[in-house]
Design a protein around this motif. Sequence first.
Motif, PDB file in Angstrom:
ATOM      1  N   GLN A 179       0.850  -1.185   0.000  1.00  0.00           N
ATOM      2  CA  GLN A 179       0.000   0.000   0.000  1.00  0.00           C
ATOM      3  C   GLN A 179       0.879   1.226   0.000  1.00  0.00           C
ATOM      4  O   GLN A 179       2.069   1.174   0.313  1.00  0.00           O
ATOM      5  N   PRO A 180       0.343   2.391  -0.373  1.00  0.00           N
ATOM      6  CA  PRO A 180       1.122   3.613  -0.303  1.00  0.00           C
ATOM      7  C   PRO A 180       1.639   3.843   1.103  1.00  0.00           C
ATOM      8  O   PRO A 180       0.998   3.486   2.084  1.00  0.00           O
ATOM      9  N   ALA A 181       2.795   4.462   1.198  1.00  0.00           N
ATOM     10  CA  ALA A 181       3.389   4.750   2.497  1.00  0.00           C
ATOM     11  C   ALA A 181       2.409   5.555   3.333  1.00  0.00           C
ATOM     12  O   ALA A 181       1.790   6.496   2.867  1.00  0.00           O
ATOM     13  N   GLY A 182       2.285   5.174   4.572  1.00  0.00           N
ATOM     14  CA  GLY A 182       1.380   5.870   5.474  1.00  0.00           C
ATOM     15  C   GLY A 182       0.084   5.131   5.695  1.00  0.00           C
ATOM     16  O   GLY A 182      -0.462   5.129   6.785  1.00  0.00           O
TER      17      GLY A 182
ATOM     18  N   LEU B 247      10.046 -20.561   8.659  1.00  0.00           N
ATOM     19  CA  LEU B 247       8.992 -19.659   8.219  1.00  0.00           C
ATOM     20  C   LEU B 247       9.637 -18.358   7.750  1.00  0.00           C
ATOM     21  O   LEU B 247      10.445 -17.768   8.479  1.00  0.00           O
ATOM     22  N   VAL B 248       9.281 -17.937   6.562  1.00  0.00           N
ATOM     23  CA  VAL B 248       9.759 -16.667   6.024  1.00  0.00           C
ATOM     24  C   VAL B 248       8.562 -15.732   5.878  1.00  0.00           C
ATOM     25  O   VAL B 248       7.620 -16.031   5.148  1.00  0.00           O
ATOM     26  N   GLY B 249       8.592 -14.620   6.595  1.00  0.00           N
ATOM     27  CA  GLY B 249       7.555 -13.608   6.475  1.00  0.00           C
ATOM     28  C   GLY B 249       8.028 -12.496   5.562  1.00  0.00           C
ATOM     29  O   GLY B 249       9.142 -11.992   5.726  1.00  0.00           O
ATOM     30  N   VAL B 250       7.201 -12.133   4.594  1.00  0.00           N
ATOM     31  CA  VAL B 250       7.566 -11.118   3.607  1.00  0.00           C
ATOM     32  C   VAL B 250       6.564  -9.970   3.670  1.00  0.00           C
ATOM     33  O   VAL B 250       5.354 -10.194   3.681  1.00  0.00           O
ATOM     34  N   ASP B 251       7.065  -8.750   3.710  1.00  0.00           N
ATOM     35  CA  ASP B 251       6.191  -7.587   3.725  1.00  0.00           C
ATOM     36  C   ASP B 251       6.962  -6.392   3.160  1.00  0.00           C
ATOM     37  O   ASP B 251       8.201  -6.369   3.202  1.00  0.00           O
ATOM     38  N   SER B 252       6.233  -5.409   2.644  1.00  0.00           N
ATOM     39  CA  SER B 252       6.873  -4.212   2.095  1.00  0.00           C
ATOM     40  C   SER B 252       7.004  -3.095   3.115  1.00  0.00           C
ATOM     41  O   SER B 252       7.649  -2.081   2.850  1.00  0.00           O
TER      42      SER B 252
ATOM     43  N   GLY C 113      10.000  -7.410   0.908  1.00  0.00           N
ATOM     44  CA  GLY C 113       9.774  -7.943  -0.425  1.00  0.00           C
ATOM     45  C   GLY C 113       8.382  -7.616  -0.914  1.00  0.00           C
ATOM     46  O   GLY C 113       7.553  -7.077  -0.177  1.00  0.00           O
ATOM     47  N   ASP C 114       8.148  -7.939  -2.162  1.00  0.00           N
ATOM     48  CA  ASP C 114       6.872  -7.676  -2.820  1.00  0.00           C
ATOM     49  C   ASP C 114       6.098  -8.981  -2.974  1.00  0.00           C
ATOM     50  O   ASP C 114       6.683 -10.026  -3.253  1.00  0.00           O
ATOM     51  N   ALA C 115       4.783  -8.912  -2.823  1.00  0.00           N
ATOM     52  CA  ALA C 115       3.954 -10.107  -2.907  1.00  0.00           C
ATOM     53  C   ALA C 115       4.016 -10.772  -4.269  1.00  0.00           C
ATOM     54  O   ALA C 115       3.765 -11.980  -4.392  1.00  0.00           O
ATOM     55  N   ALA C 116       4.342 -10.011  -5.312  1.00  0.00           N
ATOM     56  CA  ALA C 116       4.423 -10.565  -6.664  1.00  0.00           C
ATOM     57  C   ALA C 116       5.860 -10.824  -7.106  1.00  0.00           C
ATOM     58  O   ALA C 116       6.105 -11.158  -8.268  1.00  0.00           O
ATOM     59  N   ALA C 117       6.810 -10.686  -6.190  1.00  0.00           N
ATOM     60  CA  ALA C 117       8.226 -10.952  -6.493  1.00  0.00           C
ATOM     61  C   ALA C 117       8.903 -11.397  -5.204  1.00  0.00           C
ATOM     62  O   ALA C 117       9.707 -10.674  -4.622  1.00  0.00           O
ATOM     63  N   LEU C 118       8.572 -12.574  -4.749  1.00  0.00           N
ATOM     64  CA  LEU C 118       9.045 -13.054  -3.454  1.00  0.00           C
ATOM     65  C   LEU C 118      10.527 -13.413  -3.497  1.00  0.00           C
ATOM     66  O   LEU C 118      11.003 -13.989  -4.477  1.00  0.00           O
ATOM     67  N   PRO C 119      11.261 -13.108  -2.430  1.00  0.00           N
ATOM     68  CA  PRO C 119      12.674 -13.484  -2.350  1.00  0.00           C
ATOM     69  C   PRO C 119      12.822 -14.943  -1.920  1.00  0.00           C
ATOM     70  O   PRO C 119      13.488 -15.263  -0.927  1.00  0.00           O
ATOM     71  N   VAL C 120      12.179 -15.827  -2.685  1.00  0.00           N
ATOM     72  CA  VAL C 120      12.120 -17.250  -2.360  1.00  0.00           C
ATOM     73  C   VAL C 120      12.329 -18.036  -3.656  1.00  0.00           C
ATOM     74  O   VAL C 120      11.804 -17.656  -4.711  1.00  0.00           O
ATOM     75  N   GLY C 121      13.066 -19.138  -3.586  1.00  0.00           N
ATOM     76  CA  GLY C 121      13.362 -19.931  -4.773  1.00  0.00           C
ATOM     77  C   GLY C 121      12.176 -20.717  -5.290  1.00  0.00           C
ATOM     78  O   GLY C 121      11.176 -20.922  -4.584  1.00  0.00           O
TER      79      GLY C 121
END
Length: 264
Positions: free
Chosen positions: A3-6, A64-69, A91-99
């Motif tokens: 989401q937008p910052a804030g 467990l890897v938690g990803v959030d922007s 990370g981004d939900a559409a570009a996860l830092p996961v193999g």
Amino acid sequence: MTQPAGTWASARAYEEYVGRWSRAVAALAVPALEVPPGSRWVDVGCGTGVVSGAVLEEAAPRLLVGVDSSAAFLAAAADRVRDPRAAFVAGDAAALPVGDATADAVVSGLVLNFLPDPRAALAEWRRVLRPGGALGLYVWDYAEGMQLMRVLWDAAAELDPAAADLDEGRRSVWCRPGPLRRLAESAGFEAVDVGAVDVPTVFRDLDDFWQPLLGGTGPAPAYVTGLAPDAREELRALVARRLHHRPDGSIPLVARAWLVLGRA
């Protein structure tokens, strides 16, 4: 959350608004995936760590890897969880830092409706799942069953017709079983099931209901805090009249979430 910052800047405000109710849904959703102990999990849009905490408590994961922007939410999740099996990364939900094909389960709570491209996100979640891996996501039933939001938006639209265009029940495509099922199936998931999860949301009194709406975190609180003081007070008064109060002053409502389960 993407989401937008804030909009999602305050972990504390999020917790007071819907995080406390999301926890009850997560506790039911995680066991429903039926993922064996020792598995590898990814929590997409982990926020303040609500779902991650449920995974660690209910599913005995190996990792467990938690990803959030949101940096603020990642810090809150790490502080809440404090478990050596968990790592929280930006990370981004559409570009996860996961193999590719490295996760046994992907979970996501209350995130889908805030992603710019949900279809791309679900395709990404399928990419990181091994064959047969489990998908579990849930979203609020903004259109009908998330009563605290319905009371607020219905009252707001009565006083300010322009508020109807901000109503999550109207803006969110992904808050009904049919569209959610089709979305998961279009991303290649199989054995897709969509079911309702109802949790009680009992507020101590009107202040317990209203104060979280002043935190500015989320679409409805952002609308409330953007009102002029007189308009905000008028909305509060109308909401108070529409809510059912028990003799002790408490306000019994229900929060319905739609839980989507599937297999890669």
